[in-house]
Design an enzyme around this catalytic site. Structure first.
Site, PDB file in Angstrom:
ATOM      1  N   HIS A  56       0.850  -1.199   0.000  1.00 47.80           N
ATOM      2  CA  HIS A  56       0.000   0.000   0.000  1.00 47.80           C
ATOM      3  C   HIS A  56       0.879   1.240   0.000  1.00 47.80           C
ATOM      4  O   HIS A  56       2.096   1.156   0.127  1.00 47.80           O
ATOM      5  CB  HIS A  56      -0.989  -0.028   1.169  1.00 47.80           C
ATOM      6  N   HIS A  58       1.430   3.918   1.918  1.00 49.09           N
ATOM      7  CA  HIS A  58       1.983   4.692   3.031  1.00 49.09           C
ATOM      8  C   HIS A  58       3.503   4.779   2.955  1.00 49.09           C
ATOM      9  O   HIS A  58       4.180   3.814   2.613  1.00 49.09           O
ATOM     10  CB  HIS A  58       1.536   4.093   4.373  1.00 49.09           C
ATOM     11  N   ASP A  60       5.895   4.844   5.081  1.00 52.14           N
ATOM     12  CA  ASP A  60       6.768   3.915   5.823  1.00 52.14           C
ATOM     13  C   ASP A  60       6.817   2.529   5.158  1.00 52.14           C
ATOM     14  O   ASP A  60       7.518   1.635   5.640  1.00 52.14           O
ATOM     15  CB  ASP A  60       6.342   3.802   7.304  1.00 52.14           C
ATOM     16  N   HIS A  61       6.117   2.373   4.033  1.00 54.11           N
ATOM     17  CA  HIS A  61       6.173   1.109   3.280  1.00 54.11           C
ATOM     18  C   HIS A  61       6.805   1.264   1.902  1.00 54.11           C
ATOM     19  O   HIS A  61       7.188   0.275   1.281  1.00 54.11           O
ATOM     20  CB  HIS A  61       4.763   0.503   3.151  1.00 54.11           C
ATOM     21  N   HIS A 114      -7.494  -0.707   5.580  1.00 51.88           N
ATOM     22  CA  HIS A 114      -6.478   0.218   6.096  1.00 51.88           C
ATOM     23  C   HIS A 114      -6.280   1.351   5.080  1.00 51.88           C
ATOM     24  O   HIS A 114      -6.329   2.531   5.422  1.00 51.88           O
ATOM     25  CB  HIS A 114      -5.184  -0.564   6.313  1.00 51.88           C
ATOM     26  N   ASP A 131      -0.231  -3.741   6.303  1.00 52.60           N
ATOM     27  CA  ASP A 131      -0.884  -3.183   7.496  1.00 52.60           C
ATOM     28  C   ASP A 131      -2.358  -3.576   7.580  1.00 52.60           C
ATOM     29  O   ASP A 131      -3.146  -2.920   8.241  1.00 52.60           O
ATOM     30  CB  ASP A 131      -0.786  -1.651   7.501  1.00 52.60           C
ATOM     31  N   HIS A 169       4.303  -4.559  10.886  1.00 50.97           N
ATOM     32  CA  HIS A 169       4.775  -3.926  12.127  1.00 50.97           C
ATOM     33  C   HIS A 169       4.874  -4.927  13.272  1.00 50.97           C
ATOM     34  O   HIS A 169       4.144  -5.919  13.311  1.00 50.97           O
ATOM     35  CB  HIS A 169       3.822  -2.806  12.575  1.00 50.97           C
TER      36      HIS A 169
HETATM   37 ZN   LIG Z   1      -0.024   1.738   6.515  1.00 49.82          ZN
END
Ligand SMILES: [Zn+2]
Length: 258
Positions: A56, A58, A60-61, A114, A131, A169
């Site tokens: 996805h 985001h 942090d990915h 998410h 996530d 995570h």
């Molecule tokens: Zn995420």
């Protein structure tokens, strides 16, 4: 079984390196939010980056994708309905992410909730779910609805029970504290919390989990169970259908401090 190396990033992200069954030195990075720890791991273990999977959009990915591709040009797969860097091959349910020369292929699952275009990758007995699901928990509903997330999680719950689950995570310990607030008599959750607390004290990953365990401890996969339904209804003060049970438990978790 698939060999997978965890790379820790930021405070609690995992970037998973999937080793090719044909040549263990070649790896596919899942959700490289940061390039630096990936570079370090590649150097440290003498590995070669040979592909990237993105679940996805985001940061942090996906934040490390640009940097990694400047070093080596490798195939990238990403969600069909989200904008992610790296000019990926865009995939959705019914399609596959195939790395021919590595002997790796994954079925793509659409798992909105998410984010609205979130995908997961399933193959070789392993699930990379970003996530959408965490061990004993699930992602926050940033873009999708409770109904979407419940049906995304139901897809995971229907996978073979021995499927290894690689999440984005390290949230297992705090998730289990919440799970035990919902189901105080769940003995497997209590045992698993002890086991995971010991691992975290040694800075070990609690992941991968597996589908059998998630069915037994993850309250978000257990919204149809009497215990979870009863706890949610006690909170809401009325009878709830399964989507409402999920929504109440999700909101409860959002405000829960362990
Ligand atoms: Zn995420």
């Amino acid at each position: 079984m698939l060999q997978v190396t965890p790379v820790q990033a930021f405070t609690d992200n995992y970037i998973w390196l999937i080793h090719s069954p044909r040549d263990q030195r070649q790896v596919v990075a899942v959700d490289p939010g940061d390039a630096a720890p990936v570079h370090q791991a590649l150097t440290h273990f003498s590995l070669q980056l040979s592909g990237i999977l993105l679940t996805h959009h985001h940061r942090d990915h996906v934040g490390g994708v640009g940097d990694l591709l400047r070093q080596s040009s490798v195939p990238v797969f990403g969600p069909a309905n989200e904008s992610v860097p790296g000019n990926p091959i865009r995939v959705h349910s019914e399609q596959q992410a195939v790395f021919d020369s590595l002997g790796l292929e994954f079925d793509v699952l659409d798992v909105p909730g998410h984010t609205s275009g979130h995908v997961a990758y399933w193959g070789h007995g392993a699930l990379f779910c970003g996530d959408t699901m965490f061990s004993a928990g699930c992602g926050r509903l940033f873009e999708g609805t409770a109904e979407q997330m419940l049906s995304s999680l139901a897809q995971f719950a229907a996978l073979p029970e021995e499927t290894q689950v690689y999440c984005g995570h390290e949230y297992t310990v705090s998730n289990l504290r919440f799970a035990l607030a919902v189901e105080p008599d769940n003995e497997e959750s209590a045992r698993y919390l002890e086991e995971c607390s010991r691992k975290r004290a040694r800075n070990e990953a609690t992941l991968p989990s597996d589908i059998r365990r998630e069915r037994n401890v993850n309250p978000f996969l257990r919204c149809h169970r009497h215990t979870v339904k009863q706890a949610a209804e006690a909170r809401a003060g009325r009878e709830l259908n399964p989507v409402e049970v999920f929504a109440v438990v999700r909101e409860w978790k959002d405000g829960f401090r362990s």
